[in-house]
Design a protein around this motif. Structure first.
Motif, short mmCIF file in Angstrom:
data_model
loop_
_atom_site.label_atom_id
_atom_site.label_comp_id
_atom_site.label_asym_id
_atom_site.label_seq_id
_atom_site.Cartn_x
_atom_site.Cartn_y
_atom_site.Cartn_z
N THR A 74 52.61 101.55 49.29
CA THR A 74 53.91 101.52 47.80
C THR A 74 53.36 100.30 47.35
O THR A 74 52.66 99.14 47.28
CB THR A 74 55.13 101.34 48.08
OG1 THR A 74 55.78 101.97 47.50
CG2 THR A 74 55.11 100.35 49.44
N ASP A 75 54.47 99.99 46.58
CA ASP A 75 54.55 98.39 45.65
C ASP A 75 53.36 97.98 45.28
O ASP A 75 53.22 96.65 45.83
CB ASP A 75 55.48 97.82 46.77
CG ASP A 75 57.44 98.28 46.39
OD1 ASP A 75 57.71 97.94 45.13
OD2 ASP A 75 57.33 99.35 47.32
N ALA A 76 52.35 98.18 44.12
CA ALA A 76 51.22 97.68 43.74
C ALA A 76 51.02 96.35 43.20
O ALA A 76 50.44 95.70 42.48
CB ALA A 76 49.61 98.91 43.76
N GLY B 59 56.59 103.85 44.49
CA GLY B 59 57.15 103.28 43.46
C GLY B 59 56.52 102.14 42.62
O GLY B 59 56.05 101.15 44.38
N ASP B 60 56.59 101.10 42.43
CA ASP B 60 55.94 100.13 41.70
C ASP B 60 54.54 99.70 41.42
O ASP B 60 54.19 99.51 42.04
CB ASP B 60 56.69 98.96 42.16
CG ASP B 60 58.24 98.68 42.04
OD1 ASP B 60 58.96 99.20 41.14
OD2 ASP B 60 58.94 97.75 42.71
N ILE B 61 54.19 101.26 40.68
CA ILE B 61 53.19 101.02 40.37
C ILE B 61 52.50 99.80 39.73
O ILE B 61 51.37 98.96 39.96
CB ILE B 61 52.08 102.46 39.96
CG1 ILE B 61 52.19 103.76 41.15
CG2 ILE B 61 51.10 102.44 39.11
CD1 ILE B 61 51.75 104.89 40.41
N GLY C 229 59.38 103.51 40.30
CA GLY C 229 60.54 102.73 40.71
C GLY C 229 60.49 101.19 39.45
O GLY C 229 59.98 101.87 38.71
N GLU C 230 61.53 100.55 39.72
CA GLU C 230 61.48 100.06 38.99
C GLU C 230 60.63 99.28 37.64
O GLU C 230 60.75 98.87 36.33
CB GLU C 230 62.77 98.84 38.69
CG GLU C 230 62.57 97.46 39.65
CD GLU C 230 62.10 96.99 40.61
OE1 GLU C 230 61.56 98.71 41.15
OE2 GLU C 230 62.33 96.07 41.48
N HIS C 231 59.97 98.78 37.89
CA HIS C 231 58.73 98.02 37.67
C HIS C 231 57.89 99.08 36.97
O HIS C 231 57.04 98.55 35.90
CB HIS C 231 57.75 97.11 38.62
CG HIS C 231 58.47 96.46 38.74
ND1 HIS C 231 58.21 94.75 38.47
CD2 HIS C 231 59.17 95.70 39.75
CE1 HIS C 231 58.42 93.86 38.75
NE2 HIS C 231 59.49 94.26 39.76
N ASP C 232 58.02 100.67 37.24
CA ASP C 232 56.99 101.73 36.28
C ASP C 232 57.87 102.07 35.19
O ASP C 232 57.04 102.85 34.22
CB ASP C 232 56.67 103.16 37.11
CG ASP C 232 56.49 102.18 38.26
OD1 ASP C 232 55.40 101.24 38.18
OD2 ASP C 232 57.00 102.57 39.27
N THR D 182 62.60 107.65 48.84
CA THR D 182 63.03 107.27 47.50
C THR D 182 62.26 105.73 47.50
O THR D 182 62.24 105.51 47.84
CB THR D 182 64.81 106.76 47.69
OG1 THR D 182 65.41 106.71 48.99
CG2 THR D 182 65.11 108.18 47.16
N HIS D 183 62.72 105.11 46.17
CA HIS D 183 62.47 103.62 46.29
C HIS D 183 62.94 102.80 47.13
O HIS D 183 62.47 101.79 47.52
CB HIS D 183 62.08 103.33 44.47
CG HIS D 183 61.37 101.96 44.29
ND1 HIS D 183 60.11 101.54 44.50
CD2 HIS D 183 61.86 101.24 43.58
CE1 HIS D 183 59.70 100.13 44.27
NE2 HIS D 183 60.88 99.83 44.18
N SER D 184 64.26 102.89 47.05
CA SER D 184 65.31 102.31 47.22
C SER D 184 65.98 102.42 48.32
O SER D 184 65.98 103.56 48.12
CB SER D 184 66.17 101.29 46.38
OG SER D 184 66.80 102.57 45.64
N GLY E 277 60.69 102.12 49.61
CA GLY E 277 60.00 100.68 49.44
C GLY E 277 60.72 100.41 48.20
O GLY E 277 61.54 99.77 48.99
N HIS E 278 60.10 99.74 47.99
CA HIS E 278 60.57 98.19 46.78
C HIS E 278 61.19 97.16 47.57
O HIS E 278 61.02 95.63 47.88
CB HIS E 278 62.84 98.87 46.54
CG HIS E 278 63.18 97.61 45.86
ND1 HIS E 278 62.73 97.69 45.06
CD2 HIS E 278 64.55 96.64 45.86
CE1 HIS E 278 63.85 96.30 43.69
NE2 HIS E 278 64.89 96.28 44.91
N VAL E 279 61.61 97.27 49.20
CA VAL E 279 62.19 95.94 49.90
C VAL E 279 60.91 95.02 50.41
O VAL E 279 61.06 93.75 50.92
CB VAL E 279 62.35 96.50 51.18
CG1 VAL E 279 63.75 96.71 50.59
CG2 VAL E 279 62.11 96.99 51.93
FE LIG Z 1 61.10 97.62 43.75
#
Ligand SMILES: [Fe+2]
Ligand SMILES: [Fe+2]
Lengths: 338, 160
Positions: A56-58, A93-95, A123-126, A217-219, A253-255
């Motif tokens: 996650t979160d790349a 999420g957040d690729i 994720g929000e960044h995507d 989930t992302h968060s 993810g996210h954290v």
């Molecule tokens: Fe995020």
């Protein structure tokens, strides 16, 4: 077990869930014991034990040969080196970093090197440059479920915020720019929204309560630190819908950090990123002994990693953080009991 | 003498120090008026705002990263613990030197002159996000800035 191709796998929808509805006998209570992370419950319905991996979160940038490209490559190589290979990989999420098609495309090209099939949530960044258009083009539906060896897997999009951009007259780039800041002052709290809640209720309606469930989930599905959207605003409704199950494992993810919580029938764990680690927010952790150490800013791999989750026959889960450097305290290195 | 004096150029500082010393011997200093106090506060807030922008816009680096990627709300910059021995600096250094180290290493950027307005703004942002936190030289902690549980767009979310 019939093998499925990646294409079939990616195409799986809620239709399949009926398959698990008839199996299993009703048992009054699940056995439970004190695991490493507090109270981890076993489930009464037996499953075929298996392992899946998580990345996650790349946060990939649209910059050639960026260091974060190499870290995602490293995560993919690490999973490909697992023996035996995991059954599949989940991506939380957040690729990308700024929601650009070039970032998502680069991420997909790297993830496609996985030797096993994989499944992705946003994720929000995507999302907030084109409201998910590119992301959906590359990865398909953001809400999905499938069954694997007796376990029901659910993925949802938890990063939907109320419209803060139209009234403010923001361009898509400005909207994305605001969302890129973890501490965005006026983006608001995010969640899955009513349409996905309805979907979830339908998805699990005919699934027996002794079926093991994993939700991605992302968060986090609990109220950790709203200021940084370390929360999902409709998590209470999600938990209510999932309450009938003996045991649910929630992964998010996210954290960008090791964090654990247990609420009722749901045990929940955070993941390491492959970009940068985040400091712990200034609130009390529910399980303070389950966290990572302070990071050495001179070691760019500190606090990064991939993950493997082993699910035993009684649905006892163990989350192994496969860290790139050596940062985890001994108790976390042994694996989180989920 | 008020703190603002130190915001201006060296030559001016020297002459204003002389003036201030003369004033101090000649007569008691006038109490600060509420208007002055507000002006001074606003000047500080302007520096904090500038620091906030620099902290988040990525312009200090060359690889797209900003301090905010890794230090949201100024967290884990621990301004209340400096000066201290820091391994990456290899000596007892200051917050400003560590800010420069993070510009140069994780962000592959060009360090700021230590006494530049931009550096002062960065420091102002870091300390402002830690207002009220007790000074604790070299304390081994990763401080998460001043908790913000509510604010525009951030009502306290529903219970656990
Ligand atoms: Fe995020
Ligand atoms: Fe992230």
């Amino acid at each position: 077990m019939k093998t499925i191709s990646r294409r079939q796998f990616l195409g799986i929808t809620t239709k399949m869930t009926a398959a698990t509805a008839f199996a299993g006998t009703f048992a009054p209570s699940a056995t439970s014991f004190f695991g490493l992370g507090g109270i981890a419950h076993a489930a009464t319905k037996k499953i075929t034990p298996f392992t899946f991996a998580i990345l996650t979160d790349a946060h990939l940038y649209d910059i050639k040969d960026h260091k974060f490209d190499a870290f995602l490559e490293k995560g993919v190589a690490d999973i490909n080196s697992m023996n035996p290979l995991p059954d599949f990989v989940l991506y939380a999420g957040d690729i990308g970093q700024s929601g650009k098609d070039s970032e998502l495309k680069k991420g997909k090209a790297i993830l496609d090197k996985l030797k096993v099939k994989y499944r992705v949530i946003p994720g929000e960044h995507d999302w907030y440059l084109d409201m998910g258009k590119s992301w959906k083009g590359h990865f398909g539906n953001e809400t999905w479920s499938f069954d694997h060896k007796g376990v029901h897997f659910i993925g949802m999009n938890s990063i939907l915020v109320p419209d803060f951009w139209t009234m403010a007259g923001l361009t898509p780039e400005e909207r994305m720019g605001r969302m890129e800041e973890l501490e965005c002052h006026n983006c608001g709290l995010w969640g899955v929204g009513s349409a996905q809640l309805e979907w979830l209720a339908k998805d699990v309606k005919n699934i027996s309560r002794d079926t093991p469930v994993v939700i991605l989930t992302h968060s986090p599905l609990w109220n950790y630190y709203p200021r940084w959207n370390f929360q999902t605003v409709d998590a209470p409704e999600i938990r209510e819908i999932l309450r009938k199950f003996e045991k649910v494992i929630a992964i998010h993810g996210h954290v960008h950090q090791v964090v654990y919580n247990q609420i009722g029938n749901i045990s929940s764990a955070g993941l390491l990123s492959t970009s940068w680690p985040w400091p712990y927010p200034p609130v009390e952790l529910p399980y303070p002994h389950l966290k990572m150490n302070r990071v050495d800013p001179g070691n760019f791999e500190d606090g990064l990693g991939s993950h493997a989750v082993n699910l035993a026959a009684d649905f006892m889960g163990t989350l192994n953080y496969r860290e790139f450097a050596h940062l985890l305290p001994e108790n976390v290195r042994r694996g989180l009991k989920l | 003498m008020n703190g603002k004096t130190f915001g201006i150029k060296a030559g001016v500082i020297a002459s204003s120090v002389v003036l201030a010393l003369l004033a101090a011997t000649a007569q008691a200093k006038e109490p600060r008026t509420p208007v002055q106090a507000e002006d001074e506060w606003n000047a500080l807030m302007a520096a904090v705002k500038k620091g906030d922008d620099l902290w988040h816009n990525g312009k200090l680096g060359t690889n797209g990263l900003a301090c905010g990627n890794c230090h949201p709300d100024g967290s884990a910059s621990n301004p209340h613990t400096w000066p201290k021995f820091q391994t990456n600096l290899g000596k007892v250094g200051t917050l400003r030197e560590m800010i420069n180290w993070c510009i140069a290493v994780p962000m592959q950027g060009k360090p700021l002159p230590l006494d530049s307005d931009d550096m002062i703004a960065m420091e102002a942002y870091a300390t402002y996000t830690h207002r009220g936190v007790a000074i604790a030289p070299a304390k081994d902690e990763q401080h998460g800035a001043v908790p913000v549980v509510s604010g525009p767009g951030y009502p306290t979310a529903g219970g656990h």
